[in-house]
Scaffold this motif. Structure first.
Motif, PDB file in Angstrom:
ATOM      1  N   ILE A  19      41.210  59.512   6.693  1.00 24.42           N
ATOM      2  CA  ILE A  19      40.437  58.825   5.652  1.00 24.42           C
ATOM      3  C   ILE A  19      41.004  57.431   5.409  1.00 24.42           C
ATOM      4  O   ILE A  19      40.270  56.454   5.252  1.00 24.42           O
ATOM      5  N   PHE A  22      39.825  54.753   7.924  1.00 30.93           N
ATOM      6  CA  PHE A  22      38.501  54.203   7.609  1.00 30.93           C
ATOM      7  C   PHE A  22      38.576  53.223   6.440  1.00 30.93           C
ATOM      8  O   PHE A  22      37.974  52.147   6.471  1.00 30.93           O
ATOM      9  N   VAL A  25      39.912  49.584   7.039  1.00 29.65           N
ATOM     10  CA  VAL A  25      38.977  48.581   7.578  1.00 29.65           C
ATOM     11  C   VAL A  25      38.297  47.838   6.430  1.00 29.65           C
ATOM     12  O   VAL A  25      38.195  46.613   6.436  1.00 29.65           O
ATOM     13  N   PHE A  37      31.624  48.676  11.226  1.00 29.16           N
ATOM     14  CA  PHE A  37      30.982  49.971  10.969  1.00 29.16           C
ATOM     15  C   PHE A  37      29.635  50.071  11.680  1.00 29.16           C
ATOM     16  O   PHE A  37      29.274  51.123  12.209  1.00 29.16           O
ATOM     17  N   GLN A  41      28.686  52.879  14.532  1.00 31.47           N
ATOM     18  CA  GLN A  41      27.509  53.745  14.433  1.00 31.47           C
ATOM     19  C   GLN A  41      26.644  53.622  15.679  1.00 31.47           C
ATOM     20  O   GLN A  41      26.174  54.627  16.228  1.00 31.47           O
ATOM     21  N   PHE A 198      33.309  62.110   3.407  1.00 27.84           N
ATOM     22  CA  PHE A 198      32.362  61.041   3.714  1.00 27.84           C
ATOM     23  C   PHE A 198      30.922  61.454   3.411  1.00 27.84           C
ATOM     24  O   PHE A 198      30.097  60.620   3.024  1.00 27.84           O
ATOM     25  N   LEU A 456      33.836  51.798   0.719  1.00 29.20           N
ATOM     26  CA  LEU A 456      32.826  51.676   1.763  1.00 29.20           C
ATOM     27  C   LEU A 456      31.565  50.988   1.246  1.00 29.20           C
ATOM     28  O   LEU A 456      30.902  50.262   1.996  1.00 29.20           O
ATOM     29  N   ALA A 464      27.811  51.152   5.834  1.00 30.41           N
ATOM     30  CA  ALA A 464      29.189  51.610   6.053  1.00 30.41           C
ATOM     31  C   ALA A 464      29.325  53.097   5.747  1.00 30.41           C
ATOM     32  O   ALA A 464      29.994  53.837   6.477  1.00 30.41           O
ATOM     33  N   SER A 467      27.713  55.033   8.557  1.00 31.74           N
ATOM     34  CA  SER A 467      28.542  54.977   9.767  1.00 31.74           C
ATOM     35  C   SER A 467      29.713  55.941   9.671  1.00 31.74           C
ATOM     36  O   SER A 467      30.038  56.646  10.636  1.00 31.74           O
ATOM     37  N   ALA A 468      30.372  55.962   8.512  1.00 29.16           N
ATOM     38  CA  ALA A 468      31.499  56.882   8.321  1.00 29.16           C
ATOM     39  C   ALA A 468      31.036  58.329   8.413  1.00 29.16           C
ATOM     40  O   ALA A 468      31.718  59.183   8.990  1.00 29.16           O
ATOM     41  N   ALA A 471      30.311  59.164  12.103  1.00 29.01           N
ATOM     42  CA  ALA A 471      31.557  59.286  12.867  1.00 29.01           C
ATOM     43  C   ALA A 471      32.295  60.576  12.515  1.00 29.01           C
ATOM     44  O   ALA A 471      32.814  61.269  13.402  1.00 29.01           O
ATOM     45  N   SER A 472      32.339  60.928  11.230  1.00 32.61           N
ATOM     46  CA  SER A 472      33.076  62.125  10.825  1.00 32.61           C
ATOM     47  C   SER A 472      32.359  63.400  11.253  1.00 32.61           C
ATOM     48  O   SER A 472      32.995  64.444  11.426  1.00 32.61           O
TER      49      SER A 472
END
Length: 662
Positions: A19, A22, A25, A37, A41, A198, A456, A464, A467-468, A471-472
């Motif tokens: 975490i 992320f 950034v 981000f 994605q 997320f 975020l 953002a 995207s998180a 990704a998660s």
């Protein structure tokens, strides 16, 4: 006195590190964060978009197959377990699980957006209306609940039938056995925590932007990041207060009231809107959804690429996957004693059915308004800012100030309850399945969820957060596929074991069979107290189990005695390539019969020392047995277990995962 923290260090700190990466950034590269981000994605979806789509299709197909197969008869708990909640209460809680910030945010905005910019149809056309409602139903329908059902069914099955902790790693027990407590199990729970954080942050981001838009619309409050940060801080603070005050009952009542108000708001729109048309539209929408469900399940637009699939369907699938530990644990907690068939049928169709009605009422009414009295103004406002869509929509209906205020309150309360409940789920996973942890830990995860949403949101807005989430969700897809495989292996073994058990051996003798008639009469007339049962578990059951464990160790078989919740104690003997032998005894209770209609108030309870086994078979009360009788009962169950494990049918089923993996 200071209560020690209850955490699983590798999971707790491992999740925090990921975490933190992320968040770093957004904190240290704020100017480049949106591009970073966005690029992340894009790369994930271009490389693995097919995996998101295929996996959700597999989840749905598997849940339907389990529901309508012989596995549907298996029970989430011992074979003689009964549901913890009545069917009416259980359905009501599932119904509540389908409502949240997402429906408030997207109820008007999504159908209108697809109507104005459909994936394939002409914008604003009749075909666009059909496509808009069809894909909205797809995104909020049984696919989403199939994702939740995979995690919820796995947690409930292995938690209540195998007596394992309610944490994600427990679902991999048939594949990993005791290795679920090692690095692989830690990684699984880390992915679950990161995804949930997320997913929760994405919901909070959507909620805070909608609250800000509503306040701007009603009161002229600036729609700005600083205001959004203040809203996040306020709502996170309210969630923390609910944790510290211990007002869980109050929060539950507030949640139920919130659901009732949301339903009343929907009925209001239904009655003041084009009621007859909406009923007709609902039937049409349902038909369009069912007609296109197979194609849309696997349609990734491979031959006609479009960014629409990335922005909508694939994002939703990632959101549901990352959100699945939260919703899955909720529905697992309330489903003990249900059959697999009851669980899947209810989880897939009850919340989705309500969502379909909600989307039809708000979505089709909005489209009707935009085509008529608004003359395109509503669509233009939503295209400019999706978060303001619901409030613009209410201006075309009676009492807009009242309905908009109610909408803001609904979103805020959903926001608070989601943050509070989400923190509880994350805390449980990070503590290795322990539900009794310190308040500080739950407060910490409340703060962490708010911090993630704030950072975020500032770093790149909803892009953002999306995207998180995407990704998660990627590593957790692999976890969920493994959960399915493990679930099938466990169910196959259970079905084979049940049939072989009936064929090989008779049921164990009654635990009271070795007692004198005077002793049995005394047991019938005397209802043991909770204190007596706890003393019996510690003073007689544990020594008997330890004695058998030592003897098994002397003859070269691995065995140990382990403690469970509420004073439970169990003998576990590991077996390679087969389910462990477990003979456990736990504190159980049930209400005593009420013999007079005048007897009211809290019912009296009869406490028992009830056995449980790894097979999920029926337990029985051993309270009053001597140590010799307990030893005899343990050996009788062990002899039966050995006979079962030597059965060809059971050996085949237990070894199936290894053969399939080669």
């Amino acid at each position: 006195m200071f209560k020690p923290f209850v955490i699983n260090p590798p999971v707790f700190f491992g999740a925090l590190i990921i975490i933190g990466l992320f968040l770093s950034v957004g904190i240290f590269l704020p100017a480049q964060a949106e591009a970073i981000f966005g690029g992340l994605q894009s790369r994930i979806l271009s490389g693995f978009g097919w995996l998101y789509l295929l996996s959700v299709g597999i989840f749905l197909a598997t849940m339907l197959l389990l529901c309508f197969s012989r596995f549907g008869d298996l029970r989430l708990g011992p074979d003689d377990s009964t549901p913890d909640f009545s069917f009416k209460s259980w359905v009501a809680m599932l119904f509540a699980a389908g409502m949240g910030i997402g429906l408030m945010f997207y109820g008007v905005g999504e159908p209108m957006t697809h109507y104005l910019a459909p994936p394939t149809a002409e914008p604003g056309s009749v075909a666009a209306v059909r496509e808009a409602m069809s894909v909205t139903f797809l995104h909020w329908g049984i696919h989403a609940w199939a994702v939740y059902a995979v995690v919820g069914l796995s947690l409930a099955y292995f938690g209540y039938r195998y007596n394992l902790p309610l944490t994600i790693r427990s679902g991999l027990y048939p594949l990993l056995k005791e290795r679920i407590n090692g690095p692989i199990g830690h990684a699984v729970d880390i992915f679950a925590i990161v995804g949930t954080v997320f997913g929760l942050a994405t919901s909070m981001g959507a909620g805070v932007t909608q609250i800000n838009s509503g306040l701007s619309f009603l009161l002229g409050v600036p729609n700005s990041p600083s205001v959004q940060l203040m809203i996040i801080a306020l709502v996170t603070g309210l969630a923390i207060l609910s944790v510290l005050s211990g007002l869980d009952r109050g929060v539950r009542i507030l949640s139920e009231l919130n659901l009732l108000v949301a339903i009343l708001l929907m009925l209001f729109v239904l009655l003041v809107g084009p009621t007859a048309d909406l009923m007709r539209d609902f039937v049409q929408n349902l038909g369009l959804y069912l007609d296109s469900i197979l194609l849309r399940t696997f349609n990734i637009y491979a031959y006609d690429p479009t960014p629409w699939i990335d922005a909508w369907t694939l994002f939703y699938w990632a959101w549901w996957i990352s959100w699945s530990p939260f919703v899955g644990m909720f529905i697992a907690r309330i489903s003990r004693g249900r059959t697999v068939r009851q669980f899947i049928t209810a989880v897939l169709f009850i919340p989705a059915g309500f969502t379909f009605v909600w989307m039809t009422v708000f979505g089709n009414t909005a489209i009707s308004i935009d085509q008529g009295v608004a003359e395109g103004a509503l669509g233009a406002a939503i295209a400019a800012d999706l978060s303001v869509g619901l409030f613009e929509f209410f201006t075309y209906l009676p009492f807009p100030a009242i309905t908009s205020t109610l909408a803001i309150l609904l979103v805020a309360i959903f926001f608070v309850t989601s943050a509070d409940s989400g923190a509880m789920v994350i805390d449980t996973i990070s503590a290795g399945g322990q539900t009794e942890t310190t308040l500080v830990q739950r407060v910490f995860w409340c703060l962490m969820s708010g911090l993630v949403a704030a950072v975020l949101l500032l770093a790149g807005g909803l892009t953002a957060l999306q995207s998180a989430t995407i990704a998660s969700a990627l590593p957790f897809i692999c976890v969920m596929l493994a959960l399915l495989w493990s679930l099938l292996a466990g169910m196959r073994a259970d079905m084979a074991q049940q049939s072989t058990s009936r064929a090989l051996t008779a049921p164990p003798a009654s635990p009271a069979a070795g007692l004198s008639w005077q002793k049995r009469l005394g047991m019938i007339l005397h209802a043991p107290t909770e204190r007596e049962v706890r003393g019996y578990l510690a003073g007689r059951v544990r020594p008997a189990l330890e004695q058998v464990a030592r003897e098994l160790q002397l003859i070269g078989r691995e065995a140990h005695v382990e403690d469970g919740e509420e004073g439970a104690v169990a003998l576990r003997s590991q077996a390679e390539g087969a389910r462990d032998f477990v003979y456990g005894v736990s504190l159980a209770s049930h209400p005593l019969a009420v013999l007079s209609p005048l007897a009211t108030g809290k019912p009296e309870l009869r406490y028992e020392a009830r056995t449980y086994f790894a097979t999920g078979e029926r337990g029985y009360d051993v309270m009053g047995m001597t140590q010799e009788q307990l030893l005899s009962d343990i050996l009788g169950q062990f002899e039966r277990y050995v006979s079962l494990m030597q059965s060809p049918a059971v050996q085949l089923m237990q070894s199936a995962p290894e053969h399939e993996g080669n």
